[in-house]
Design an enzyme around this catalytic site. Structure first.
Site, PDB file in Angstrom:
ATOM      1  N   ARG A   1       0.850  -1.190   0.000  1.00 21.13           N
ATOM      2  CA  ARG A   1       0.000   0.000   0.000  1.00 21.13           C
ATOM      3  C   ARG A   1       0.886   1.242   0.000  1.00 21.13           C
ATOM      4  O   ARG A   1       1.877   1.312   0.726  1.00 21.13           O
ATOM      5  CB  ARG A   1      -0.926   0.019   1.232  1.00 21.13           C
ATOM      6  CG  ARG A   1      -2.059  -1.002   1.182  1.00 21.13           C
ATOM      7  CD  ARG A   1      -3.071  -0.660   0.095  1.00 21.13           C
ATOM      8  NE  ARG A   1      -4.173  -1.615   0.017  1.00 21.13           N
ATOM      9  CZ  ARG A   1      -4.193  -2.658  -0.793  1.00 21.13           C
ATOM     10  NH1 ARG A   1      -3.152  -2.900  -1.574  1.00 21.13           N
ATOM     11  NH2 ARG A   1      -5.246  -3.464  -0.839  1.00 21.13           N
TER      12      ARG A   1
ATOM     13  N   GLU B   1      -3.640   7.431  -5.830  1.00 22.22           N
ATOM     14  CA  GLU B   1      -3.783   6.659  -7.067  1.00 22.22           C
ATOM     15  C   GLU B   1      -5.124   6.972  -7.723  1.00 22.22           C
ATOM     16  O   GLU B   1      -6.162   6.847  -7.060  1.00 22.22           O
ATOM     17  CB  GLU B   1      -3.698   5.156  -6.775  1.00 22.22           C
ATOM     18  CG  GLU B   1      -2.348   4.715  -6.273  1.00 22.22           C
ATOM     19  CD  GLU B   1      -2.289   3.212  -5.995  1.00 22.22           C
ATOM     20  OE1 GLU B   1      -3.308   2.516  -6.224  1.00 22.22           O
ATOM     21  OE2 GLU B   1      -1.242   2.735  -5.543  1.00 22.22           O
TER      22      GLU B   1
ATOM     23  N   HIS C   1       0.051  -0.046  -9.979  1.00 19.87           N
ATOM     24  CA  HIS C   1      -0.751  -0.935  -9.145  1.00 19.87           C
ATOM     25  C   HIS C   1      -1.234  -2.146  -9.945  1.00 19.87           C
ATOM     26  O   HIS C   1      -2.439  -2.436 -10.029  1.00 19.87           O
ATOM     27  CB  HIS C   1      -1.938  -0.192  -8.529  1.00 19.87           C
ATOM     28  CG  HIS C   1      -2.423  -0.830  -7.260  1.00 19.87           C
ATOM     29  ND1 HIS C   1      -2.953  -0.096  -6.214  1.00 19.87           N
ATOM     30  CD2 HIS C   1      -2.460  -2.127  -6.850  1.00 19.87           C
ATOM     31  CE1 HIS C   1      -3.296  -0.913  -5.230  1.00 19.87           C
ATOM     32  NE2 HIS C   1      -3.005  -2.151  -5.598  1.00 19.87           N
TER      33      HIS C   1
END
Length: 324
Positions: free
Chosen positions: A242, A271, A290
């Site tokens: 994370r 993000e 990601h």
């Protein structure tokens, strides 16, 4: 006669990033559960459409107290993923709603991605490739790469994915150490991971640091100026967990001041970022968007398991993976 005796169970999917919902619909149809995909994931829409449903299936939507307090019949909220920091656990617990996740998918994918970006960083692969693309053929640029064998690879968090990363590190001759207050030294030793209880001692020792933690109040910005200051100047940091685990301004300053050798990340605190993040402009940084969890197989596995978790809970009252 109760409401449950006369009504078919129903689930609201708050949002999706997938091309369709056919897989979810198939699972719910098999289990006699009505399905609806919300047209929007704003709080007002979710509160209205979720008022009388029995379950929520959540991808990236924020499900806070403002939504949860309006769920009159909801029994379970399932997060289609490993992390669940977009669901307010306290609010759900107050309402007697169980929250569950899908922790047992994409372990190989994330471990492969972790080690892939680590190798690309350690061997300077992305920079060298970019040089060749621009017409420069200079083998001397590769001389700064360290020999991996015998170095210390540190896992901050030693759960299932961390242990998969450890296996890959050992295959390259790296010594693996771990810091995890929830794993015993005996359990980690069986995985050939040496546990270091003191976080500062752990940071002092590692040559390469790989993060495998959930994001919560205790772990937010666990890698900050103080933590970075304890690490070797030759150290590399890898984060496929994370983004909020790292204080990115502190990392940026440590990199440009040569107090840390490099970083490879699949996650950022924001993000998507607003344009190219400052970190991405550094030659000793690799950032992917990601994608560590993605593969041809992992997405369908996630969607199926998340839907089955909803169905299981509505039928039996107990999810396989509760988090509150």
């Amino acid at each position: 006669m109760t409401r449950d005796d006369i009504m078919t169970a129903s689930v609201l999917m708050t949002d999706t990033i997938f091309p369709d919902t056919s897989l979810e619909q198939s699972v719910f149809k098999e289990n006699g559960i009505d399905f609806e995909l919300s047209p929007s994931h704003d709080a007002a829409t979710l509160s209205e459409l979720g008022r009388d449903v029995d379950a929520l299936l959540v991808v990236y939507a924020q499900v806070g107290a403002d939504v949860i307090d309006n769920l009159n019949h909801c029994k379970v909220i399932v997060r289609a993923g490993i992390g669940y920091n977009n669901v307010d656990l306290e609010a759900a617990s107050r309402k007697g709603i169980v929250v569950a996740n899908v922790p047992d998918y994409c372990q190989d994918e994330v471990a492969d991605h972790t080690f892939g970006i680590f190798l690309a960083l350690a061997r300077n692969i992305c920079h060298l490739n970019e040089q060749v693309r621009h017409g420069t053929w200079n083998a001397n640029d590769g001389k700064s790469a360290p020999r991996l064998r015998g170095k210390t690879f540190g896992l901050l968090g030693c759960g299932a994915i961390g242990q998969q990363v450890a296996k890959r590190a050992m295959a390259f001759g790296l010594n693996v150490v771990g810091h995890d207050p929830y794993s015993s030294a005996e359990a980690l030793s069986r995985q050939n991971i040496h546990k270091i209880d003191d976080l500062n001692e752990f940071l002092d020792e590692v040559d390469y640091l790989s993060l495998h933690l959930p994001l919560n109040d205790q772990t937010a910005h666990i890698i900050d100026k103080s933590a970075l200051g304890r690490m070797k100047e030759s150290a590399l940091i890898i984060n496929t967990s994370r983004g909020g685990l790292i204080e990115e301004d502190d990392l940026y300053n440590a990199l440009i001041e040569n107090r840390i050798a490099g970083a490879a990340m699949d996650v950022l605190e924001r993000e998507p970022p607003h344009g190219a993040p400052a970190l991405s402009r550094l030659d000793n940084v690799i950032i992917t968007p990601h994608t560590a969890f993605l593969s041809q197989d992992s997405v369908s596995e996630l969607r199926r398991k998340a839907s089955q978790e909803v169905a299981r809970t509505l039928h039996s009252g107990t999810p396989a993976h509760p988090v509150n």
